[in-house]
Design a protein around this motif. Structure first.
Motif: not given
Length: 296
Positions: A2-8
């Motif tokens: 998930h892209i959000e995990s990468l942002k975090y």
């Protein structure tokens, strides 16, 4: 993944604390830790070494961080393109001085010619621009060096005139030799740039070393340099487009070096015609017709 995990992950790597990112992102720390754990499980690698003092990237984490920024920006560009399918916005990146002082005037000329085009101009570091064009984060880039990648096209489109600026009280002539100014104190940019490169080369021809020059300070921006020169602290080499207003207002003097050419070319880089939209083809083809001295 998930892209959000990468942002975090990217944010945690920056601040070195899961709890701080959780607080800033308004998410519980256990939930954020779970996101990172899922990312690690997906990649099959441990990304952080956790301790009471925060977190530290593992060797695998360093590799992921190297690619995370580009992945996130490509994702954001994809979402923007999906949302802006009708707008046909052309995203343009230029090295900081180019984007700030040179390109706005040129793009305004293009806007008059193509009123239906929409342009989004941002400043970026030179090492990112070529990669961003390759990755379709932007369609057109402007740098002081031609593109290195084989599948990119680059062409000289603007000639930027470099001038020596000085306080009016110094009463320097409009034209002088390089040797005549070396006794002055200099204000320069911190980062490497083509003006500094050409200045160093010219000094070498005169059997001088850059380290021998009296540099009173190295600053992060051309605006800061102009401020110190206006206040009388020293002289500086800058693009003429960066100081036109101050020169017109007689806040500074402008001189040209008559025995060395410190001017430089600006290159437009983009993917080859078969890989770009019709709007980008129109922009690049007609930008070349504006001529090398766009804002003079």
């Amino acid at each position: 993944m998930h892209i959000e995990s990468l942002k975090y992950f990217q944010e945690i790597a920056k601040v070195k604390s899961i709890s701080k990112v959780a607080s800033n992102s308004h998410i519980s720390q256990p939930a954020l830790s779970q996101q990172i754990q899922k990312l690690e499980d997906f990649l099959g690698k441990e990304l952080f070494i956790r301790s009471n003092r925060g977190v530290k990237l593992t060797e695998s984490g360093e590799i992921v961080l190297k690619y995370a920024d580009n992945i996130i920006r490509i994702y954001n560009k994809m979402i923007a393109d999906l949302n802006d399918q009708e707008s046909k916005e052309i995203k343009i990146e230029g090295e900081y001085t180019i984007a700030t002082y040179c390109l706005p005037c040129a793009i305004l000329n293009m806007q008059f010619k193509f009123p239906k085009h929409k342009y989004n101009l941002v400043a970026a570091s030179s090492d990112k621009i070529e990669q961003d064009v390759l990755s379709d984060i932007c369609e057109v880039g402007f740098t002081t060096h031609p593109a290195q990648a084989k599948n990119l096209y680059s062409e000289e489109v603007i000639n930027e005139k470099v001038v020596l600026i000085s306080p009016p009280a110094f009463d320097l002539p409009e034209k002088l030799k390089l040797e005549e100014i070396l006794a002055h104190k200099f204000v320069i940019l911190k980062e490497d740039c083509i003006i500094k490169e050409k200045f160093k080369d010219a000094l070498g021809d005169l059997d001088h070393n850059f380290s021998e020059i009296d540099v009173i300070t190295q600053l992060d921006s051309t605006e800061a340099i102009k401020t110190l020169v206006r206040k009388g602290y020293g002289v500086a080499f800058v693009p003429y487009n960066a100081v036109r207003d101050e020169f017109s207002a007689k806040e500074i003097n402008v001189s040209r070096i008559k025995d060395y050419d410190l001017d430089y070319d600006i290159y437009m880089i983009n993917k080859r015609a078969e890989f770009v939209s019709q709007d980008v083809k129109e922009f690049t083809a007609n930008f070349k017709k504006l001529g090398k001295h766009i804002c003079y």
